[in-house]
Scaffold this active site. Structure first.
Site, PDB file in Angstrom:
ATOM      1  N   TYR A 147      34.937  15.581  34.791  1.00  0.00           N
ATOM      2  CA  TYR A 147      34.494  16.883  35.290  1.00  0.00           C
ATOM      3  C   TYR A 147      35.628  17.806  35.757  1.00  0.00           C
ATOM      4  CZ  TYR A 147      30.009  14.498  35.095  1.00  0.00           C
ATOM      5  OH  TYR A 147      28.905  13.811  34.669  1.00  0.00           O
ATOM      6  N   ASN A 153      23.319  24.544  36.504  1.00  0.00           N
ATOM      7  CA  ASN A 153      23.716  23.214  36.033  1.00  0.00           C
ATOM      8  C   ASN A 153      22.766  22.248  36.738  1.00  0.00           C
ATOM      9  OD1 ASN A 153      24.758  20.734  35.449  1.00  0.00           O
ATOM     10  ND2 ASN A 153      26.892  21.339  35.691  1.00  0.00           N
ATOM     11  N   HIS A 185      17.829  15.734  32.714  1.00  0.00           N
ATOM     12  CA  HIS A 185      17.291  14.697  31.832  1.00  0.00           C
ATOM     13  C   HIS A 185      16.014  14.052  32.376  1.00  0.00           C
ATOM     14  CE1 HIS A 185      21.338  15.335  30.457  1.00  0.00           C
ATOM     15  NE2 HIS A 185      21.837  14.847  31.575  1.00  0.00           N
ATOM     16  N   ASP A 225       9.458  23.415  35.422  1.00  0.00           N
ATOM     17  CA  ASP A 225       8.300  24.252  35.754  1.00  0.00           C
ATOM     18  C   ASP A 225       8.677  25.347  36.750  1.00  0.00           C
ATOM     19  OD1 ASP A 225       6.730  22.750  34.056  1.00  0.00           O
ATOM     20  OD2 ASP A 225       5.762  21.579  35.642  1.00  0.00           O
ATOM     21  N   HIS A 284      26.514  22.899  31.273  1.00  0.00           N
ATOM     22  CA  HIS A 284      27.033  21.550  31.510  1.00  0.00           C
ATOM     23  C   HIS A 284      28.538  21.580  31.356  1.00  0.00           C
ATOM     24  CE1 HIS A 284      23.051  19.930  31.742  1.00  0.00           C
ATOM     25  NE2 HIS A 284      22.752  20.626  30.669  1.00  0.00           N
ATOM     26  N   ILE A 285      29.212  21.034  32.313  1.00  0.00           N
ATOM     27  CA  ILE A 285      30.681  21.021  32.297  1.00  0.00           C
ATOM     28  C   ILE A 285      31.171  20.152  31.139  1.00  0.00           C
ATOM     29  CG2 ILE A 285      32.719  20.306  33.620  1.00  0.00           C
ATOM     30  CD1 ILE A 285      30.951  20.858  36.177  1.00  0.00           C
ATOM     31  N   SER A 286      30.554  18.994  30.995  1.00  0.00           N
ATOM     32  CA  SER A 286      30.941  18.073  29.923  1.00  0.00           C
ATOM     33  C   SER A 286      30.099  18.349  28.672  1.00  0.00           C
ATOM     34  CB  SER A 286      30.730  16.620  30.380  1.00  0.00           C
ATOM     35  OG  SER A 286      29.346  16.374  30.604  1.00  0.00           O
ATOM     36  N   ARG A 341      21.759  11.571  27.753  1.00  0.00           N
ATOM     37  CA  ARG A 341      22.182  12.918  28.163  1.00  0.00           C
ATOM     38  C   ARG A 341      21.887  13.961  27.084  1.00  0.00           C
ATOM     39  NH1 ARG A 341      25.096  11.985  32.912  1.00  0.00           N
ATOM     40  NH2 ARG A 341      26.118   9.953  32.885  1.00  0.00           N
TER      41      ARG A 341
END
Ligand code: CA2
Length: 154
Positions: free
Chosen positions: A26, A77, A83, A90, A103-105, A114
């Site tokens: 990260y 994020n 997941h 909602d 998402h950073i990755s 993921r």
């Protein structure tokens, strides 16, 4: 100041550990660094950022309820809740504004679990694998999108 309303910047569970643990995944920037970076970019566009991080699904959902009518867009994020959480998904549609999932990755290059996101189907755009620059990219995109929606035909 621009005509674009405030952008809600939401970060989910464990992202308060950014820069502290797992820098190989990260990076070395802290969450405060990221919020400052997004804030600087927003200021250049005359846009206000409202930021909130929580490790609690309930707190994130309540923050979305409180935002109803007060925000122009969402950068989120959702971290691990990406997941798992139908409830967060909602809640995300309640403010009825454009959503950018960050998402950073690169979640698609990691474990199989993921690769599924409950948020992506309701997001306007999804950013993954750009590191923390993904948050800046998300903001630039929203500024462009919301700015073009404000344009009045000559
Ligand atoms: O790549 C991302 O931004 C993720 O949303 C990060 C989540 C992960 O569950 C998603 O699959 C992808 C994890 C956030 C945890 O953040 C940490 C940061 C530093 C140290 C430990 C955890």
């Amino acid at each position: 100041m621009s005509d674009i309303g405030p952008i809600l910047l939401l970060n989910g569970p464990n992202l308060n550990m950014l820069g502290v643990r797992q820098p190989e995944v990260y990076g070395r920037e802290t969450l405060s660094d990221v919020v400052a970076l997004v804030g600087e970019t927003a200021a250049r566009h005359g846009v206000q950022i409202v930021d909130f991080q929580s490790n609690s699904e309930e707190a994130l959902i309540n923050r979305l309820h409180e935002s109803l009518g007060n925000i122009a867009g969402i950068i989120i994020n959702p971290a691990g809740f990406t997941h798992t959480s139908v409830a967060l998904r909602d809640a995300l549609v309640i403010p009825d504004v454009p959503i950018v999932e960050v998402h950073i990755s690169n979640v698609h290059a990691r474990e199989e679990f993921r690769r599924h996101s409950y948020v992506s189907p309701i997001a306007t755009a999804v950013v993954a694998g750009m590191g923390t620059f993904g948050y800046v990219a998300a903001l630039e995109f929203l500024v462009r999108l919301l700015g073009s929606q404000d344009e009045v035909a000559p």
